[in-house]
Design a protein around this motif. Sequence first.
Motif, short mmCIF file in Angstrom:
data_model
loop_
_atom_site.label_atom_id
_atom_site.label_comp_id
_atom_site.label_asym_id
_atom_site.label_seq_id
_atom_site.Cartn_x
_atom_site.Cartn_y
_atom_site.Cartn_z
N UNK A 68 54.20 0.33 -34.91
CA UNK A 68 53.73 1.29 -33.90
C UNK A 68 53.24 0.56 -32.66
N UNK A 69 53.31 1.25 -31.51
CA UNK A 69 52.60 0.80 -30.32
C UNK A 69 51.67 1.93 -29.91
N UNK A 70 50.58 1.58 -29.22
CA UNK A 70 49.58 2.60 -28.89
C UNK A 70 49.17 2.46 -27.43
N UNK A 71 49.88 3.13 -26.52
CA UNK A 71 49.49 3.05 -25.10
C UNK A 71 48.10 3.64 -24.87
N UNK A 72 47.38 3.06 -23.89
CA UNK A 72 45.99 3.45 -23.66
C UNK A 72 45.78 4.33 -22.43
N UNK A 73 46.65 4.16 -21.43
CA UNK A 73 46.46 4.89 -20.17
C UNK A 73 47.80 5.45 -19.71
N UNK A 117 36.38 0.56 -21.42
CA UNK A 117 36.66 -0.06 -22.72
C UNK A 117 36.75 1.05 -23.77
N UNK A 118 37.40 0.75 -24.88
CA UNK A 118 37.62 1.79 -25.90
C UNK A 118 36.28 2.32 -26.43
N UNK A 119 35.35 1.43 -26.74
CA UNK A 119 34.07 1.89 -27.28
C UNK A 119 33.24 2.55 -26.17
N UNK A 120 33.34 2.03 -24.95
CA UNK A 120 32.64 2.64 -23.82
C UNK A 120 33.08 4.08 -23.61
N UNK A 121 34.38 4.32 -23.68
CA UNK A 121 34.89 5.69 -23.52
C UNK A 121 34.39 6.59 -24.65
N UNK A 122 34.44 6.05 -25.88
CA UNK A 122 34.04 6.88 -27.04
C UNK A 122 32.55 7.23 -26.96
N UNK A 123 31.74 6.27 -26.56
CA UNK A 123 30.29 6.53 -26.44
C UNK A 123 30.02 7.53 -25.32
N UNK A 124 30.73 7.36 -24.20
CA UNK A 124 30.53 8.27 -23.07
C UNK A 124 30.86 9.70 -23.46
N UNK A 125 31.89 9.86 -24.29
CA UNK A 125 32.26 11.21 -24.75
C UNK A 125 31.11 11.86 -25.49
N UNK A 126 30.43 11.09 -26.32
CA UNK A 126 29.30 11.67 -27.07
C UNK A 126 28.21 12.14 -26.09
N UNK A 127 27.90 11.29 -25.12
CA UNK A 127 26.90 11.68 -24.12
C UNK A 127 27.34 12.93 -23.37
N UNK A 128 28.63 12.96 -23.02
CA UNK A 128 29.16 14.09 -22.25
C UNK A 128 29.04 15.38 -23.06
N UNK A 129 29.41 15.31 -24.34
CA UNK A 129 29.37 16.50 -25.19
C UNK A 129 27.95 17.02 -25.36
N UNK A 150 29.05 -5.32 -33.72
CA UNK A 150 30.21 -4.74 -34.42
C UNK A 150 31.01 -5.83 -35.12
N UNK A 151 31.76 -5.39 -36.13
CA UNK A 151 32.76 -6.28 -36.73
C UNK A 151 34.07 -6.10 -36.01
N UNK A 152 35.14 -5.92 -36.76
CA UNK A 152 36.45 -5.73 -36.12
C UNK A 152 36.62 -4.29 -35.68
N UNK A 153 36.98 -4.09 -34.43
CA UNK A 153 37.24 -2.73 -33.94
C UNK A 153 38.68 -2.67 -33.48
N UNK A 154 39.35 -1.58 -33.82
CA UNK A 154 40.74 -1.40 -33.45
C UNK A 154 40.83 -0.93 -31.99
N UNK A 155 40.88 -1.88 -31.07
CA UNK A 155 40.92 -1.56 -29.64
C UNK A 155 41.99 -2.42 -28.97
N UNK A 156 42.29 -2.13 -27.69
CA UNK A 156 43.25 -2.98 -26.98
C UNK A 156 42.80 -4.46 -26.93
#
Lengths: 445, 253
Positions: free
Chosen positions: A17-22, B14-26, B188-194
């Motif tokens: 799989x690939x997972x584009x971000x933007x 960043x992936x975690x930054x976006x996810x955290x911001x969503x919680x604040x927004x909600x 954090x340990x390993x996070x599945x991000x770009x």
Amino acid sequence: MKKYRSWAFIPPIEQKAVRPQWLGFKLPDTNEGEKEKSGSLLPYGNGRSYGDSCLNVKGTVVDSRSLNRFIHFDENTGVLKCEAGVTFADILAVIVPKNWFLPVTPGTKFVTVGGAIANDVHGKNHHQDGTFGRHVLGFELLRSNGDTLLCSPDENKDFYAATIGGLGLTGFITWAEIQLIKIESPYIKVETTAFHGLDEFYALSESANKNHRYSVAWIDCASSGKNFARGLFMAGDHADHTPQGKPNKAVQAEPKLSIPFNFPKLALNRYSIKAFNALYFNKNSAMSAGTSYQHYDSYFYPLDGLGDWNRIYGKQGFYQYQFVVPFSEKATMEKILNKIVESGLGSFLAVLKEFGDVDSPGLLSFPRPGICLALDFANRGETTLKLAAELDELVIKAGGAVYPAKDVRMSSQAFKAYFPKMEEFKAFIDPKFTSDFWKRVNKES
Amino acid sequence: MNNNETAVIFGATSAVGQALSKIHAEQGGALILVGRDESKLDVTAADLRTRGASQVDCLVADLDDFDKHQSLLQEIENKADDIAKYYFFYGTLPDQKACEASWQESHKALTTNFLSAASLLTLIANKVETESKNKGDRGIIVVTSVAGDRGRQSNYIYGAAKGGLTLFLQGLRNRLHKSGCSVTTVKPGFIDTPMTSDIEKGGPLWATPEKVAVDIYKAAQKGKNEIYTPNFWMPIMLIIKNIPETIFKKLSL
């Protein structure tokens, strides 16, 4: 970690799989001879398709789930624009507090907008509002050559019609714009009626569908004799107010309960299923017959409350069979139900629903006027496959169709019979896109 | 639950930054997003507004540019006079081999992952120390890493940066305790991000940005000192930290 699997675990395969971000990303290169050749491509949403229409084992899937941003929501007109990986659950969390609702929703809110378009999903309001595709004002389609096409009922109409219900084969949907409907409360006013036999169901459905936005029936596919085809008919409408004493909560959080592991093979058998059906019928026909108010979450998404419910069927997975036959084919429906009862392979929850005559916009849309039945079969290998093939013959003869989103086994002949616009559709397939489903139904045999 | 406080997010795309911001927004909160890429910030801001944020502002900045830190914080102050939370999510995952081969690479990694945060934190600490606020109203939340708990040959430049930052935060927590501003170290340990896209993923050690963000949000609300996320990393790192150096140096970690 989330694996790239189908919802019913058949075939038991994981894949690249690939997972584009933007948005603005490029699809991976598929050229022969590239160092990291991706092979063919297929969009992947939230993995709720039951069969192989969301798999592309020899190639790569393009995971849309990081493209999950809202772009714009007009609270006055109810027009919502978002990236394709946004799920219906995300949308509901945003729109219900503002008194808007999804125009059409399937029985799970964990589908993406892209997936909902690609399968032209339907819901309990099909008899009035048609499929989800009818409420899609427009979307952008990214093709493997880098082109982006704006598709709507007025622009690139042909690609619009091919992509709605197009099983992800015409390109990657990047964003979409949908028209929501206005509501006054998160509650649904539900009228439940018990029925015995198809005649009673037809009569109930005919009268209820004129007056109610939603209707669906649960039907017992395990009992014979006097209990044959008994069921519960549930008509519903958005309540015009939130009943007193009910919390006015818009959203239910994550599933409270979750199936932590695959059930052992023995858990599901003829007797446990029969017992479940009898219990369900007796409990609900006694308790909830009449009028009640249900939160939209438990009305539309009863199984979402049970995380990973697909594990109930064990790691061998299960089959779902969903088909529609014309109204006039009541005898065929009866014959099919008889076959299922005899086989003892039917499941807990079989769902019966009338499709109306509102046109589906997609070339390969599944819904068409008639009666639709959906049920799960535990995987008993050849026995289950043989039953499904026999049902296919009856559905073909009746001029019906089987739903690709739920399928992992229909033959190419069956697909051609169900979807006569297949040849017309082929012109719009992206040359670099395919799926295991598509390869299968195009195989000569 | 409603929470209409203002949060500043360094590394908002960043992936975690976006996810955290969503919680604040909600929760209906206000957000000030800081990042390098204007168009990504705009896309993120539109999403957060739709999800319920009461106010979203974007500031474009390259945080490796120390000279601009003072003016950046001034801009932040101009956007909102009452800031409850400062979140640090930015960072890079350097190639250890490249760092060994070139001091420039190491310097770059240390600059982004340690010095830049230390600079911003210095300015923020001086500001919050002079504010008179109730205990628990303000917090500084910084993402370091389990990699900072012990140096290993496979990524000790990154580890040194994050470990240095962890120590810096300990001192800062001690210093700001009197002023009532909490300092939360997130490991954090390993996070599945770009950021980790080049690593083969799979297995139970990998967490989603969404799961990590929920842990961070809760820790921030409680003003915790230090968390591991997911929390199973705590016992793992306890063992790793306690392996005697005579043995540890022989391991291929």
